[in-house]
Design a protein around this motif. Structure first.
Motif, mmCIF file in Angstrom:
data_model
loop_
_atom_site.group_PDB
_atom_site.id
_atom_site.type_symbol
_atom_site.label_atom_id
_atom_site.label_comp_id
_atom_site.label_asym_id
_atom_site.label_seq_id
_atom_site.Cartn_x
_atom_site.Cartn_y
_atom_site.Cartn_z
ATOM 1 N N PHE A 139 -3.287 -3.073 7.149
ATOM 2 C CA PHE A 139 -3.774 -4.458 7.116
ATOM 3 C C PHE A 139 -2.614 -5.456 7.170
ATOM 4 O O PHE A 139 -2.675 -6.546 6.583
ATOM 5 N N LEU A 199 -7.365 4.015 9.472
ATOM 6 C CA LEU A 199 -7.730 3.559 8.125
ATOM 7 C C LEU A 199 -8.332 2.149 8.167
ATOM 8 O O LEU A 199 -9.171 1.798 7.344
ATOM 9 N N GLU A 200 -7.883 1.359 9.129
ATOM 10 C CA GLU A 200 -8.424 0.001 9.250
ATOM 11 C C GLU A 200 -9.786 0.007 9.931
ATOM 12 O O GLU A 200 -10.417 -1.034 10.061
ATOM 13 N N TYR A 254 0.818 -1.208 0.000
ATOM 14 C CA TYR A 254 0.000 0.000 0.000
ATOM 15 C C TYR A 254 0.858 1.267 0.000
ATOM 16 O O TYR A 254 1.972 1.272 0.528
#
Lengths: 521, 157
Positions: free
Chosen positions: A303, A283-284, A179
């Protein structure tokens, strides 16, 4: 000839809007129609001379002529004075490029901001956009990483870690998914460069992230934007759609075999999300609790996958580096601080705004020469550099050069390049108290020194401000500060003592208080 | 300005379902619910937990962590007043005092009326402060009288 519309630029930057740019744009449109003039109103970013906003520019044969600050009620008179051909008027400032503020700068990252229509891909391309990405597409990932390393670029978010080394770690990691995360949680008071870039040249950040994706082999990216920036959010949503439609990102980056899918995500009002690991937690979809490092996000990030997390300005520097070469970038700057720094000047200052310059200019030159001193006209007493976790400096310390190491040597920090000026009405004991109060409100709560230390800090400062056993409480304050510095998990708790101790050490007279008289009657 | 519809569990369910496919969908869902209703009703917790295969505690934990998310209906207008250092240097605390003394508006206290003023830290307008964010629009160089006027917006005269 007469059929060619005159191009008039009225900024759509949030700061310009905050002082009336929208009304000015509407007034310009109304006047042009009423006079039967053919004009094209371009909503550009801000040139960074925020004290002159709303600053209107007119394109003439000799270049762009600036007028400002323009109020809606001035517009009719401007037309009367023939400003569409650069006519004389009390608000006429001259050619924009020749204004002192502009002439002195070395704009690499902000070279297009204020010049182009931020939403126009054609305009972006016409002003050198995509050249860095095109060059990157001809290289291997490893070659891109080497170029970024050679440029000397260090993360512009505050910590100053070499960007190329971070990218190399992600490049070398083996994983089926990697990412790219852009840290756009610009929460530091005194900083607004990220916002101005998103509102003035958003494709640049997308281009920089895309180059990073190609370099490390990532196919997904996120821009984590703070929710306090609704204007930038609207611009980014539109920009990403347009970039996809133009084939700049998506299944095939500019016709290559590289895929890069990009999304913007909004934060929800938590300062700690500017810390990279808590940003990843957010963000998760979780509470933004800081992670212990290692593992590094470069190896186990979003992640659990290898992730490049960089600041907006770090990504935005990369297209220029790819286009002009690593050495050209490294030629700017001083010592181990290479390239340019977008400096943000705010607070009690006459001429506040954004200045991009190679590292090395002194704080005094910025505040006195560029900024013109305080807005109130009173003497400068304190200057906070590097956001709410940065040190307060005195008026005597302003000859320090803007450079990571030079500031660190005086127990201060450059941070994200924000400078906040205070005049002599400031109470430094109250500023020290505020630093703890802010930390108490914004701490993620994971580690005890930060969570509890900040609250104890507020209580201790309250006692000092009340004049209760001052020497004893100052001893407690120093002890607490040492503990927070040494034992906090991240920079939030670890750096909160920096503004506190700098206030105490440089302005001891504000802490030396007589006991408060008991409330009268 | 924003007049929100009352909480509706069925439309909430549709909003949640529409965003559940996103990676890390919790925050986008919470934002979408709050955009629609002005707050996130506690009834949303089991809904989100089920769709995202999370525990209710995890969902509640996320809602309660972030300053933005509200769990009760909000006034028609919320004015976010910046009280970070750059705005402090330009007198935002004087604005707070004056709002309370002259206009009877206490910042950050829950309001029964249709407007509230709450503290934020930095709106990125540090050269033109004090700053406020009202209905998504940034306002520079604000004073107490202007904010008090904005609080009156939409009220019966």
């Amino acid at each position: 000839m007469s059929a060619t519309p005159v191009r008039i630029f009225v900024p759509v930057d949030a700061a310009a809007l905050s002082v009336g740019a929208e009304a000015v744009a509407q007034a310009v449109a109304r006047e042009a129609i009423a006079r039967g003039l053919s004009v094209e109103i371009v909503r550009n970013g801000s040139r960074g001379m925020l004290w002159l906003e709303p600053m209107v520019e007119v394109e003439t044969a000799e270049g762009r002529i600036a007028y400002g600050p323009v109020a809606a009620k001035d517009v009719a008179a401007l037309f009367e004075a023939g400003f569409t051909s650069g006519g004389a008027h009390a608000l006429r400032l001259g050619k924009t490029e020749e204004l002192d503020w502009m002439k002195r700068q070395q704009r690499l990252t902000f070279e297009r901001v204020g010049i182009i229509d931020p939403l126009s891909i054609a305009d972006y391309r016409a002003h050198g956009g995509f050249k860095g990405l095109e060059k990157a597409l001809a290289l291997t990932g490893g070659e891109i990483v080497e170029a970024v390393k050679a440029s000397g670029l260090r993360g512009r978010g505050g910590a100053g870690f070499p960007t190329g080394i971070k990218w190399k770690t992600v490049h070398d990691a083996k994983a089926e998914q990697k990412y790219i995360v852009c840290n756009a949680d610009e929460g530091d008071s005194g900083t607004f460069a990220d916002r101005m870039l998103f509102e003035g040249d958003p494709y640049l950040v997308i281009e920089g992230m895309t180059i990073a994706a190609i370099a490390v082999g990532a196919t997904r990216g996120y821009i984590y934007l703070r929710s306090e920036y609704p204007h930038a959010h609207r611009t980014l949503l539109r920009t990403i759609l347009k970039a996809e439609a133009a084939g700049m990102i998506g299944a095939s980056v500019m016709g290559s075999q590289h895929a890069f899918h990009l999304e913007v995500r909004l934060g929800a009002g938590a300062y700690i999300c500017g810390e990279e690991t808590s940003l990843l937690e957010s963000l998760e979809g979780k509470r933004a609790i800081v992670r212990a490092k290692p593992p590094l996000p470069a190896l186990q990030g979003l992640f659990g996958k290898p992730t490049v997390v960089n600041n907006v300005l770090s990504f935005a520097a990369v297209p220029w580096i790819m286009d002009h070469g690593a050495q050209a970038y490294a030629d700017y700057g001083m010592g181990r601080s290479r390239g340019t720094l977008p400096i943000q000047l705010g607070g009690n200052v006459k001429r506040g705004g954004l200045i991009e310059l190679a590292f090395g200019i002194t704080l005094r030159e910025i505040i006195e020469d560029m900024g013109g001193g305080t807005l109130s006209g009173r003497p400068i007493r304190a200057v906070q550099v590097g956001g709410p976790l940065g040190a307060y400096l005195t008026a005597e310390q302003l000859d320090v050069q803007m450079d990571y190491e030079a500031l660190a040597a005086m127990r201060a920090m450059l941070g994200h390049g924000g400078i906040v000026v205070f005049d002599d009405s400031v109470d430094m004991a109250k500023q020290a108290r505020f630093a703890f109060e802010f930390c108490a409100k914004e701490s993620c709560g994971k580690c005890t020194p930060c969570r509890i230390g900040a609250t104890r800090g507020v209580e201790t400062m309250d006692r000092i401000i009340a004049g209760a056993e001052v020497p004893k409480n100052i001893a407690v304050l120093r002890d607490l500060s040492k503990l927070m510095t040494d034992a906090s998990l991240c920079a939030m708790g670890g750096l909160t003592p920096m503004p506190v101790l700098s206030a105490l050490n440089h302005f001891p007279e504000d802490f030396d208080r007589p006991p408060l008289p008991l409330a009268a009657e | 300005m924003a007049a929100y519809p009352a909480w509706d569990q069925d439309s909430a369910r549709m909003i949640v379902a529409g965003l559940a496919h996103l990676e890390g969908a919790t925050l986008p869902i919470l934002h979408a619910l709050q955009d629609e209703f002005g707050y996130v009703d506690p009834q949303a917790v089991p809904l989100i937990a089920e769709v995202l295969n999370l525990s209710r505690a995890e969902v509640h934990g996320a809602i309660s962590f972030y300053h933005d998310f509200k769990t009760t209906p909000q006034p028609r207008r919320t004015i976010k007043l910046c009280r970070a250092e750059a705005c402090q240097a330009l007198g935002c605390e004087t604005v707070v005092d004056e709002l309370s003394r002259t206009h009877g508006i206490a910042v950050d206290s829950h309001h029964a009326g249709d407007a509230a003023v709450e503290t934020v830290y930095c709106l990125g307008n540090c050269a033109l402060g004090p700053s406020a964010l009202v209905d998504g629009e940034l306002i520079g160089r604000v004073d107490a009288a202007r904010i008090a006027g904005l609080c009156q917006h939409g009220r019966a005269q």
